[in-house]
Design an enzyme around this catalytic site. Structure first.
Site, PDB file in Angstrom:
ATOM      1  N   ASN A 190       0.851  -1.194   0.000  1.00 33.70           N
ATOM      2  CA  ASN A 190       0.000   0.000   0.000  1.00 33.70           C
ATOM      3  C   ASN A 190       0.885   1.242   0.000  1.00 33.70           C
ATOM      4  O   ASN A 190       2.012   1.209   0.492  1.00 33.70           O
ATOM      5  CB  ASN A 190      -0.874  -0.005   1.271  1.00 33.70           C
ATOM      6  CG  ASN A 190      -1.826   1.176   1.337  1.00 33.70           C
ATOM      7  OD1 ASN A 190      -2.444   1.542   0.351  1.00 33.70           O
ATOM      8  ND2 ASN A 190      -1.936   1.784   2.513  1.00 33.70           N
ATOM      9  N   HIS A 212       0.806   5.162   1.420  1.00 32.77           N
ATOM     10  CA  HIS A 212       0.055   6.006   2.367  1.00 32.77           C
ATOM     11  C   HIS A 212       0.709   7.386   2.441  1.00 32.77           C
ATOM     12  O   HIS A 212       1.945   7.478   2.520  1.00 32.77           O
ATOM     13  CB  HIS A 212       0.046   5.350   3.755  1.00 32.77           C
ATOM     14  CG  HIS A 212      -0.742   6.134   4.755  1.00 32.77           C
ATOM     15  ND1 HIS A 212      -2.124   6.119   4.779  1.00 32.77           N
ATOM     16  CD2 HIS A 212      -0.352   6.995   5.726  1.00 32.77           C
ATOM     17  CE1 HIS A 212      -2.547   6.938   5.742  1.00 32.77           C
ATOM     18  NE2 HIS A 212      -1.490   7.480   6.333  1.00 32.77           N
TER      19      HIS A 212
HETATM   20  C1  GRF Z   1      -2.870   8.847  -2.484  1.00 40.09           C
HETATM   21  O1  GRF Z   1      -2.551   9.997  -1.747  1.00 40.09           O
HETATM   22  C2  GRF Z   1      -2.527   7.610  -1.699  1.00 40.09           C
HETATM   23  O2  GRF Z   1      -1.403   7.767  -0.883  1.00 40.09           O
HETATM   24  C3  GRF Z   1      -3.749   7.416  -0.843  1.00 40.09           C
HETATM   25  O3  GRF Z   1      -4.822   7.769  -1.670  1.00 40.09           O
HETATM   26  C4  GRF Z   1      -4.374   8.698  -2.663  1.00 40.09           C
HETATM   27  C5  GRF Z   1      -4.717   8.092  -3.983  1.00 40.09           C
HETATM   28  O4  GRF Z   1      -4.395   8.953  -5.051  1.00 40.09           O
HETATM   29  N1  GRF Z   1      -3.794   6.071  -0.339  1.00 40.09           N
HETATM   30  P1  GRF Z   1      -4.370   8.396  -6.521  1.00 40.09           P
HETATM   31  O5  GRF Z   1      -5.742   7.733  -6.776  1.00 40.09           O
HETATM   32  O6  GRF Z   1      -3.267   7.400  -6.640  1.00 40.09           O
HETATM   33  O7  GRF Z   1      -4.181   9.583  -7.398  1.00 40.09           O
END
Ligand code: GRF
Length: 230
Positions: free
Chosen positions: A116, A118
């Site tokens: 994941n 984050h």
């Molecule tokens: C990102 O900031 C990621 O870290 C978090 O959700 C957001 C998703 O953005 N888990 P994207 O859909 O990849 O543009």
């Protein structure tokens, strides 16, 4: 499979999204490089309207919508996800803005094959609205983390982090934009390291061998190896 074919085999990624898909795009762009050791074989969204689906389609990648609202039990939703990932021969599942909590059953099935991204320096600021909370607390640095997923939310062995400064005049949006650039970079780098077989989990921590990227807050395994006191 011959030895040569095995060597050339790229790690097969399944990417789970719920929305915009900018991290997915970073992975698509990396996988488009012939020397990148991974390929995306399936993108699954739990939301039919996720903008990331079009990014995958444009790149000619198979997509699937598994809408959680079509399932009464979370377990059935996750069984459908699992079956699709297995059918596609996925080696590594990448959560990229996937906004559903996953049950321990699913997480344990994919243990150490599920990662994941984050938008904070975990274990600080687990959960949502990280940038709002960072600004409210007045901390000077935040960042992004790629980690193996464990049943607790935003928990699990850390593969890679980038530290990102918080500016005094930042808004949640300006900070999110700065952090996002680093998310894209470290997600690609973490996938590369896993695909190269350099990443191993031991005693709840990630060990990485033979990588030297001591830039923008990334860990530097070479430095660790060179220091006998560590
Ligand atoms: C990102 O900031 C990621 O870290 C978090 O959700 C957001 C998703 O953005 N888990 P994207 O859909 O990849 O543009």
């Amino acid at each position: 499979m011959t030895g040569e074919e095995k060597k050339r085999r790229r790690l097969r990624l399944g990417v789970l999204i719920s929305g915009r898909g900018s991290n997915l795009q970073a992975l698509i762009d990396a996988c488009a490089q012939p020397e990148f050791p991974a390929e995306i074989v399936l993108v699954i969204s739990n939301r039919p309207e996720a903008a990331g689906l079009a990014r995958a389609e444009t790149a000619g990648i198979a997509t699937l919508v598994v809408d959680h609202r079509d399932f009464r039990e979370r377990e059935d939703f996750e069984n459908a996800l699992n079956a699709a990932l297995k059918d596609a021969g996925v080696d590594l599942v990448c959560l990229a803005g996937f906004m559903r909590i996953l049950n321990p059953d699913f997480v344990n099935r994919w243990r150490d094959r599920l990662i994941n991204i984050h938008p904070s320096l975990l274990p600080a600021y687990r959960g949502l609205k990280t940038h709002e909370r960072v600004i409210a607390d007045g901390v000077r640095f935040t960042g992004a983390t790629v980690h193996f997923v464990r049943p607790e939310m935003d928990d699990g062995p850390i593969i890679l982090q980038a530290a990102v400064p918080v500016h005094p005049d930042d808004t949640p949006d300006s900070l999110a934009a700065r952090v996002l650039e680093y998310e894209h970079r470290i997600y690609v780098e973490a996938v590369r390291w896993i695909a190269e077989g350099r990443v191993r989990v031991s005693g709840g921590k990630v060990r990485i061998s033979g990588v030297s990227t001591p830039e923008y807050g990334l860990i530097s395994p070479k430095t660790q190896e060179a220091d006998p006191t560590r």
